[in-house]
Structure formats: C-alpha cells, structure tokens
Write an enzyme that holds these catalytic residues in place. Structure first.
Site, short mmCIF file in Angstrom:
data_model
loop_
_atom_site.label_atom_id
_atom_site.label_comp_id
_atom_site.label_asym_id
_atom_site.label_seq_id
_atom_site.Cartn_x
_atom_site.Cartn_y
_atom_site.Cartn_z
CG HIS A 1 -1.52 -14.28 -48.43
ND1 HIS A 1 -0.57 -13.10 -47.89
CD2 HIS A 1 -2.38 -14.66 -48.10
CE1 HIS A 1 -2.19 -12.69 -48.14
NE2 HIS A 1 -3.04 -13.56 -48.15
CD GLU A 2 -4.59 -18.04 -49.33
OE1 GLU A 2 -5.34 -18.30 -49.10
OE2 GLU A 2 -4.21 -16.23 -50.48
CG HIS B 1 -5.23 -16.32 -44.85
ND1 HIS B 1 -5.64 -15.11 -44.53
CD2 HIS B 1 -5.00 -15.87 -45.95
CE1 HIS B 1 -5.02 -14.44 -45.01
NE2 HIS B 1 -5.62 -14.29 -46.12
#
Length: 223
Positions: free
Chosen positions: A26-27, A30
């Site tokens: 997820h990170e 980003h």
C-alpha cells in the site's frame, strides 16, 4: 475469559504476514506513483521500498489486532513537484487502496488455482487448513483496507482524494478544520460508535467485493 483481540490467537501469525504484505505494498504504491509524477520525497526518505520496517506505524498496526483495521505510516508527498497537482494527488492517493484490492484479488485467484488443480489434496490436512486461513485473512484484510482507506475522513486516502476534487477555497477550509476531523475519526474508530458507522460500511462493502470476485473467478472454481 474473552480476548481483547480482533482475531483468535492461532490466527495471529497469518495476520502478521498478511499485514506486512498489505501495508508494505500500500505505502510502496503511494511512493512509486508520487515518484513517477516527479516527487522524490518518499524515495529520499527511504520509503520507495518493499521493506515492511519502513512503512509500519506502531499505533495503526496494533489497532489492526484490536479493532480489526488500522493504517501504516503515511508516505510523505510534496505536491510542489507535480506538474498537475490535482490529477497527480488523486492518483497517488488512489494507488494505495487500489493496491490492496489487487492483492485481495490475486490472493483469491491463487487459492482458486490451488484448489482447482487438486494441489491441496497432496498436502497434510493441517497445511491445507493453514493455507485456507492465511488466504482468507489475506483477502479479507486487504479488502477491508481498500474500503477503510477510502473513507472520507482524515488522515485516510479518501479524504485526500476529496481535497483534490474540491475547489481551492473548499480545500483551504477543509485544512482549517482537519485537526477536529481527525479527532472525530479517532472517536469513530476507538469507541462503540464504529458499530453504527464504520463497521456497517466496511461489512457491506466487503460482501459486495467478495461477491464480485466470486463472479469473476467462478469459471475457474472447481465444482
């Protein structure tokens, strides 16, 4: 004695593995999208990596085990480097939750393939049960994070998306009251109010997504 954990103790190892995968990807998503749009802030701070240690947030991680949902350490983003800050900002924000949805689908597809090819029949029962538990947790946790992170409350990605969709004046007003909104968010998360607000949204969303996944994969599911 009733446990304060959101998961049975025997599931914790599977939760830890699924959590590291979910939060890390997820990170990273980003950071990767921000980097592709010209912002190297996350990369310069060591966040453009698939190492879980760079992304896990202590409180957000603990909350997963207690409340069933949480968050990782936010990736730093500097909109100054974006040629089109609104578009880039939206895509950077969407990238994280979308990565969780992709992981969930891949996890379900992998388990369907394993089951359909009878590979599991050659494994001991305890290993089959372990794989079923792991994939169930991996799929559900990532769908949960996909929905949870799209909620329009700070500091979640859904709130950042809305900030980039509204006018500059509205964005400024949202920023002005952001600290109060974060308090409201924490109250909804850590009090029984979540049973009437966040939980129903997540449960209904998970049911819809799992139904959709099953429809897509139904031709490959062994009868």
């Amino acid at each position: 004695m009733e446990s304060f954990l959101a998961f049975p103790l025997e599931y914790i190892p599977y939760v830890i593995i699924a959590l590291m995968i979910a939060f890390t990807v997820h990170e990273f998503a980003h950071a990767y999208v921000a980097y592709k749009f010209g912002d190297s802030t996350a990369k310069d701070q060591g966040r453009l990596t698939l190492s879980p240690l760079a992304h896990l947030d202590p409180f957000g991680t603990i909350l997963i085990f207690i409340a069933g949902f949480g968050w990782a350490k936010p990736v730093p983003v500097n909109r100054f480097y974006f040629k089109n800050p609104r578009l880039a900002g939206i895509l950077v924000s969407v990238a994280g939750p979308l990565s969780n949805l992709v992981i969930a689908f891949i996890g379900m597809a992998m388990f369907v393939v394993l089951a359909s090819t009878n590979v599991l029949s050659f494994l001991p029962v305890y290993m089959v049960e372990g794989l079923e538990q792991f994939f169930t947790i991996l799929i559900n946790l990532n769908i949960l994070l996909f929905i949870f992170n799209l909620l329009p409350l700070p500091p979640l990605d859904g709130y950042r998306i809305i900030q980039d969709l509204v006018s500059a004046n509205t964005r400024a007003k949202m920023t002005q009251y952001e600290n109060y909104a974060i308090v409201v968010f924490l109250i909804l998360v850590i009090t029984p109010l979540d049973q009437y607000t966040i939980h129903p949204l997540i449960n209904n969303g998970m049911e819809i997504i799992l139904t959709l996944f099953n429809l897509i994969l139904s031709p490959f599911i062994a009868k």
